[in-house]
Design a protein around this motif. Structure first.
Motif, PDB file in Angstrom:
ATOM      1  N   TRP A  68       0.816  -1.203   0.000  1.00 64.74           N
ATOM      2  CA  TRP A  68       0.000   0.000   0.000  1.00 64.74           C
ATOM      3  C   TRP A  68       0.852   1.256   0.000  1.00 64.74           C
ATOM      4  N   GLY A  69       0.315   2.288  -0.663  1.00 60.66           N
ATOM      5  CA  GLY A  69       0.985   3.580  -0.755  1.00 60.66           C
ATOM      6  C   GLY A  69       0.750   4.188  -2.114  1.00 60.66           C
ATOM      7  N   ARG A  70       0.738   5.513  -2.188  1.00 63.86           N
ATOM      8  CA  ARG A  70       0.396   6.211  -3.429  1.00 63.86           C
ATOM      9  C   ARG A  70       1.326   5.846  -4.576  1.00 63.86           C
ATOM     10  N   ALA A 109      -2.264   5.043   4.034  1.00 62.48           N
ATOM     11  CA  ALA A 109      -1.698   4.298   2.910  1.00 62.48           C
ATOM     12  C   ALA A 109      -2.789   3.527   2.170  1.00 62.48           C
ATOM     13  N   SER A 112      -4.933   6.104   0.182  1.00 63.22           N
ATOM     14  CA  SER A 112      -4.227   6.608  -0.996  1.00 63.22           C
ATOM     15  C   SER A 112      -4.120   5.542  -2.079  1.00 63.22           C
ATOM     16  N   THR A 113      -3.993   4.283  -1.665  1.00 68.19           N
ATOM     17  CA  THR A 113      -3.945   3.182  -2.635  1.00 68.19           C
ATOM     18  C   THR A 113      -5.262   3.064  -3.381  1.00 68.19           C
TER      19      THR A 113
END
Length: 206
Positions: A68-70, A109, A112-113
């Motif tokens: 997970w994370g942009r 996270a 944003s994902t």
């Protein structure tokens, strides 16, 4: 909504070793990715092989790595496309003893994902069993990533509408999340069930 020939991309987040929601999406006709951290991909792939042996799938499903994370989500979307359906089943998991800074970072996270993966009119189904108030960080984070709960699920989608017996639900909550700039969903029309009083045969003949 049952099996169909619809096309589209579906992505399950945090699929674990079972990848059941991703398998269901593939059965319904989606080009599906069952994603989790790199260390889980091997187990997910094995589970998918077992599921696919049953046959009857109108879509596809494969295991893929996605933390997970942009930035990670943007890279994933560039390769595989944005999703019409994102599934986050039991991804909100924070106990009261969880470090608040860690919980907040994890929820952000996840939000944003979802934001980077969803297509313009895509929907993310968030299914989880509430365990603590810490999970509110996720809902509070949605506006910062141009996301919102869909209007017809502000208080959750009633699982009994989906045919689940109360004893099988066990406190689970289901919400639909969409982009804040998405078009409003089409009205949902449900059949109205009417129970008519029964009458003895002789009364009917009279």
């Amino acid at each position: 909504e049952g099996k169909s020939q619809r096309s589209g991309v579906a992505i399950e987040l945090g699929c674990g070793a079972a990848a059941i929601p991703a398998t269901a999406a593939a059965w319904c006709g989606f080009e599906t990715y069952a994603t989790d951290v790199p260390s889980m991909v091997s187990a997910s792939s094995k589970a998918l092989e077992d599921h696919l042996r049953n046959g009857g799938f109108s879509g596809t499903v494969r295991a893929a790595s996605l933390s997970w994370g942009r930035a990670n989500a943007q890279a994933f979307a560039r390769v595989h496309g944005r999703a019409d359906l994102v599934i986050a089943s039991e991804c909100l998991y924070a106990l009261k003893a969880t470090d608040l800074s860690v919980a907040a970072a994890t929820m952000e996270a996840l939000a944003s994902t979802i934001a980077e993966l969803l297509s313009m009119n895509g929907v993310c189904l968030v299914l989880y069993n509430p365990r603590s108030d810490v999970e509110a960080y996720f809902w509070d984070a949605l506006p910062r990533f141009n996301l919102r709960r869909r209007a017809d699920s502000l208080h959750g989608i009633a699982l009994d509408d989906l045919g689940f017996a109360p004893r099988r639900v066990d406190g689970l909550k289901l919400y639909a999340v969409e982009r804040a700039d998405a078009a409003p969903p089409s009205p949902i029309f449900r059949p109205i069930l009417v129970s008519l009083p029964t009458m003895p045969a002789e009364d009917v003949l009279d």
